[in-house]
Design a protein around this motif. Structure first.
Motif, short mmCIF file in Angstrom:
data_model
loop_
_atom_site.label_atom_id
_atom_site.label_comp_id
_atom_site.label_asym_id
_atom_site.label_seq_id
_atom_site.Cartn_x
_atom_site.Cartn_y
_atom_site.Cartn_z
N LEU A 54 -4.05 -2.59 3.97
CA LEU A 54 -3.76 -1.52 3.00
C LEU A 54 -4.40 -1.83 1.65
CD1 LEU A 54 0.00 -0.90 3.83
CD2 LEU A 54 -1.94 0.53 4.45
N THR A 56 5.78 0.26 7.10
CA THR A 56 4.84 0.51 8.20
C THR A 56 5.25 -0.27 9.45
OG1 THR A 56 3.02 0.86 6.65
CG2 THR A 56 2.43 0.34 8.91
N GLU A 115 -8.34 5.73 9.38
CA GLU A 115 -7.87 6.27 10.66
C GLU A 115 -8.55 5.57 11.83
OE1 GLU A 115 -7.36 10.55 12.98
OE2 GLU A 115 -8.20 10.48 10.95
N LEU A 156 1.45 8.58 16.33
CA LEU A 156 1.80 7.42 15.49
C LEU A 156 0.73 7.19 14.44
CD1 LEU A 156 3.47 4.91 14.82
CD2 LEU A 156 2.24 3.69 16.63
N THR A 157 -0.53 7.30 14.83
CA THR A 157 -1.63 7.13 13.88
C THR A 157 -1.55 8.19 12.79
OG1 THR A 157 -3.04 6.20 15.60
CG2 THR A 157 -4.13 7.00 13.62
N ALA A 166 8.34 1.25 10.94
CA ALA A 166 8.03 2.51 11.62
C ALA A 166 7.46 2.25 13.00
CB ALA A 166 7.06 3.33 10.78
N TYR A 167 6.55 1.27 13.09
CA TYR A 167 5.97 0.95 14.40
C TYR A 167 7.04 0.44 15.36
CZ TYR A 167 3.39 -1.31 18.09
OH TYR A 167 2.94 -1.69 19.34
N LEU A 179 1.20 7.36 10.33
CA LEU A 179 0.84 6.30 9.39
C LEU A 179 -0.22 6.76 8.39
CD1 LEU A 179 0.72 3.23 11.82
CD2 LEU A 179 2.56 3.91 10.26
N LEU A 214 -7.06 2.03 12.20
CA LEU A 214 -5.73 2.05 12.81
C LEU A 214 -5.82 2.36 14.30
CD1 LEU A 214 -3.60 3.86 10.09
CD2 LEU A 214 -3.40 1.48 10.83
N TYR A 248 1.49 8.87 5.80
CA TYR A 248 2.26 8.01 4.89
C TYR A 248 1.34 7.28 3.92
CZ TYR A 248 5.18 4.04 3.44
OH TYR A 248 5.85 3.09 2.71
N PHE A 249 0.27 6.68 4.46
CA PHE A 249 -0.68 5.97 3.60
C PHE A 249 -1.32 6.92 2.60
CE2 PHE A 249 -1.53 2.77 7.25
CZ PHE A 249 -0.31 2.17 7.00
N ILE A 291 -1.04 -6.43 7.65
CA ILE A 291 -0.94 -5.00 7.30
C ILE A 291 -1.13 -4.82 5.80
CG2 ILE A 291 0.60 -3.00 7.22
CD1 ILE A 291 1.90 -4.07 9.79
#
Length: 223
Positions: free
Chosen positions: A162, A181, A110, A207-208, A184-185, A211, A113, A214-215, A158
């Motif tokens: 990940l 990802t 987090e 947004l963070t 989405a951005y 993500l 990001l 999702y992650f 990215i």
């Protein structure tokens, strides 16, 4: 016998060699400033009118120069767009660099990001024409082609990020997650660009959170 009257050529002092070098440098500096001026004006007109409706006359007028001056540097609108797109791609490459420097042992995902997204969001807000050229799909093919290597590099960065936080994920799954990802951005980007300044921090947090959620689901499948 009287001495001959010296001519202007006789009395002229030869310019130092470094002065001859300095003049081209000054001309080059002026040219670079004019190009920057034209690109900035083009970005503004692209945002206001869209790519298709923008004309070189409108760009020249916004820059405060004649169309003839514009054509000294760019043969047409497409060439201006290509130069602007290349500039944006270089800037975004630099902004993506922190993704490759994150250490999962000392930095939570987090935090990584949040740190990386802040400058990228601000760049797009300062340069909304980037949205017109790279996201809106209004630019010609050869300008859109400049997006391909940028997208490939961004996707790889990215994916590497990940992979550092989820080393158990197979390579193909990492590729797909990075692809989603990035999409989405880009989907949220128009909202971020058009938002009031006061709303941007909250939108960036959302947004963070999107993500991270999702992650978390993706990595949970391989926990």
């Amino acid at each position: 016998m009287s001495a001959e009257t010296p001519t202007p050529a006789d009395t002229a002092v030869e310019a130092p060699a470094d002065a001859a070098v300095e003049r081209p440098r000054k001309r080059q500096a002026r040219g670079e400033r004019r190009i920057a001026q034209l690109l900035e004006a083009a970005g503004q007109v692209f945002v206001e009118s869209g790519y298709a409706a923008t004309t070189t006359n409108a760009i020249a007028a916004r820059a405060g120069v004649s169309p003839g001056s514009l054509y000294q540097y760019f043969p047409n609108k497409d060439a201006i767009a290509a130069a602007l797109a290349e500039f944006y791609a270089q800037q975004l490459d630099e902004l993506m660099a922190p993704f490759a420097q994150v250490d999962p042992a000392t930095t939570a995902l987090e935090e990584a990001l949040t740190t990386a997204l802040g400058p990228i969001v601000e760049f797009h807000r300062r340069n909304p024409a980037c949205l017109v050229l790279f996201v809106a799909g209004d630019a010609p093919g050869h300008v859109a082609d400049l997006q391909a290597p940028l997208v490939a590099r961004t996707h790889a960065q990215i994916q590497a990020l990940l992979g550092a936080y989820a080393p158990r994920l197979p390579e193909r799954e990492l590729e797909l997650v990075a692809m989603v990802t990035l999409a989405a951005y880009k989907g949220v980007l128009p909202l971020l660009v058009s938002a009031e300044d006061a709303d941007v921090p909250a939108l960036r947090r959302e947004l963070t959170a999107l993500l991270i959620g999702y992650f978390g689901q993706v990595t949970g499948r391989r926990a």
